[in-house]
Each structure stands twice: as structure tokens, then as C-alpha cells.
Design an enzyme around this catalytic site. Sequence first.
Site, PDB file in Angstrom:
ATOM      1  N   GLU A 190       0.790  -1.244   0.114  1.00 34.85           N
ATOM      2  CA  GLU A 190      -0.100   0.017  -0.029  1.00 34.85           C
ATOM      3  C   GLU A 190       0.866   1.188   0.006  1.00 34.85           C
ATOM      4  OE1 GLU A 190      -3.150  -2.604   2.642  1.00 34.85           O
ATOM      5  OE2 GLU A 190      -2.159  -0.778   3.451  1.00 34.85           O
TER       6      GLU A 190
ATOM      7  N   ALA B 119       7.243  24.690   8.061  1.00 34.11           N
ATOM      8  CA  ALA B 119       7.345  23.527   6.887  1.00 34.11           C
ATOM      9  C   ALA B 119       6.209  23.679   5.811  1.00 34.11           C
ATOM     10  CB  ALA B 119       7.296  21.928   7.684  1.00 34.11           C
TER      11      ALA B 119
ATOM     12  N   GLU C 121      -5.141  30.192   2.765  1.00 41.15           N
ATOM     13  CA  GLU C 121      -6.174  30.493   3.194  1.00 41.15           C
ATOM     14  C   GLU C 121      -6.929  29.611   4.121  1.00 41.15           C
ATOM     15  OE1 GLU C 121      -9.020  31.252  -0.059  1.00 41.15           O
ATOM     16  OE2 GLU C 121      -8.976  28.895  -0.642  1.00 41.15           O
TER      17      GLU C 121
ATOM     18  N   GLU D  74      -4.807  27.946   6.287  1.00 38.37           N
ATOM     19  CA  GLU D  74      -3.901  27.564   7.334  1.00 38.37           C
ATOM     20  C   GLU D  74      -3.841  28.650   8.445  1.00 38.37           C
ATOM     21  OE1 GLU D  74       0.816  26.744   6.011  1.00 38.37           O
ATOM     22  OE2 GLU D  74       0.066  28.593   5.687  1.00 38.37           O
TER      23      GLU D  74
END
Lengths: 182, 182
Positions: free
Chosen positions: B38, B76, B138, B140
Site C-alpha cells: 500500500e 514547513a 487561506e 492555514e
Amino acid sequence: MSSFEEKTLAKETIYNGRIIDLEVHTVSLPNGKESTRELVFHPGAVAVLAITDDDKIVTVRQYRKALKKEVVEIPAGKLEPNEDPLLCAKRELEEETGIIASTWSKLHSFYTSPGFADELVHVYLAEDLQEGSVNLDEDEFVSREDYTLDESKSLIDSLDIHDAKTIYAILMWELRKLKGQA
Amino acid sequence: MSSFEEKTLAKETIYNGRIIDLEVHTVSLPNGKESTRELVFHPGAVAVLAITDDDKIVTVRQYRKALKKEVVEIPAGKLEPNEDPLLCAKRELEEETGIIASTWSKLHSFYTSPGFADELVHVYLAEDLQEGSVNLDEDEFVSREDYTLDESKSLIDSLDIHDAKTIYAILMWELRKLKGQA
């Protein structure tokens, strides 16, 4: 400070797998607007910084399909349901390397990718090692390699060591040496 | 040493998202048997260890939906398509904290979750900081908080700092101090 919590308004389960699940949540933002969050759920994992009596770090070389390459990592593995992390660490170290350690201590736990996944890795220091026999999972192919601190730092430079938990472990090892703890 | 490569025999695309894609590959193992992997594909990210003139680490507090809690991390962000990691690091640091740094150096790059994801994080050291203006995405919501080394280590203990890249950055910072590099 006001809370930045994002409440789930709706969720869609995209996939329930052998190892990970994927959900997409529609969330309300602190400003009242909506957004979506793609979320991977993982059972969590353990990793072991095992140091031999001749002051080498125990690693395993393995192929990682997600990275399309072979890398050198500290021994690690996924938690079984309800498994105690320390017992899992002892089990994984022995399965992958044959090592039984008599001194264990917890280093840190950390989320690996908080932006999209809940994978939490518990890292332990294992010392006073005894050699036993390797016992890999049937779909697991790894080879043990022990390295000095200088060798392991060269493997970071050459990108053979290339993952967060192993680089973290090598920094911890160096830091403990500089502080006289190892 | 023989190769542990796992060749893809078949793949199923489960999801193509805004940030991550999920595929399930059927692979051939080194022993000739088959298994499934996966795999989460991610564009990669940058993170910045920014140190202020009064010797504090710059962090941002934010809610992480995957972790269901607010955490403190180094600045980050995700790479845009074909974006240079250093330019991305400069952009993300300025967007999230308002800081413009005049001295940059690369620390390490690492894969965060090599068992299931290809997310690669490039970490930079930023020094000689100047204050500018914050400019968040927008969706965040983050607040800047600066901490001394001792304070940041307390935040690890209290699990306010709880992710791999931030713990890595704090270890790097401490290591550089002990070696007289910071």
C-alpha cells in the site's frame, strides 16, 4: 490563544487496507470556512537504536517499494493491535537481527508525517546485546549490517541511510557520546 | 549481496487527491512469492530550523487533523510542482512567520515513512533573520512561538512538540552547539 481545532463535518472512507486506511474529511476552519483533509491512519510503529559491545549501530538493509530503492534503517516494525510498544520493539529487534538485548530505555516517540498521517513511532535504545536467531516475516527480506558512528554518518551522506527515524537515531547516538552518556 | 528489489506485477490506483495519491501494488518478492504494498505518494516537503539572534528556535503552533491535536513544529510546507526545495523553504518560512533569512544551509533530507510513503522532507538551517509580514494560505492557521533550547526540550517532554522533523531539528541544534557550530 484561540483554538485552531478543525471539526469534522463529513467524512468519506476511501480505503481500508492491510496496513493503512485512508479517509477524506470535510472540516470547518477557525474562520468558519470549509476545507478537506486527506488522512492516512496507521497502527503505529517501533524502532530500535541497538548499540553493540564494540560500539556499532545495528541496522538492516532492505528494499522499500515506496522509495523504489534499497535503504539502510534501524530495526523497526508495525505495532500489532493493542501491542505494548516495548514488547513490540523487543520482538522486532529479535525477528530482524536475532538480537536479544538486556538493557532497554525509551528515547522519544514522534509522529512521522503530521500533515497527513497519524503514524506514531516509538524509539528505544537497546544495549547489552546477545546474539540469537533471525526470524523474518514471510514477506520480509532484510540483511543485518553493523556500523560505527563515522560509517553511519557516511551512509547518510551517500543516501543509503535516508529516513527520519534512522537519522534521528544517529544524532541521538552522537549526542549521547558527546554528553558522555554512551 | 543479492538484490531485494520488489517488482510491480500489477497496480491499482485507489485515490488521486489534492495532496496525496494512494496505489496498491502487487509485487514479486525475492523468493518468487507475491505480496501487496500500500503506497502513498506525496509531492515532498521542506522544513526550516530558523535560529533567532537571541538564540531561539522559531516554531509555529497549529492544529493537525491527523493527530487530532494542536502541536508545535518548525515551519514547513509542501513543495509545489517542480519547485526548488530551497526556494520553497524561503517561501514557507516567510509565509508562516514573516521571517526573511539571509544565511541558509542544507541540513539533511529524509523520507518520513519509508514503509508506506514517499514523502521526502528537505531540512534547512536559516540564520541572520529579519522580520517581515506573515502571509498564510487561506486554509492555514498557525501562530509563531520562539523557544530557547531548554524550552524546546521541555515541549518535547510535554508532547507539544511531537513530530520527527522538529525533534530532529532540536537534536541538530543541540549537536551544533556542543560542537561549537552554533
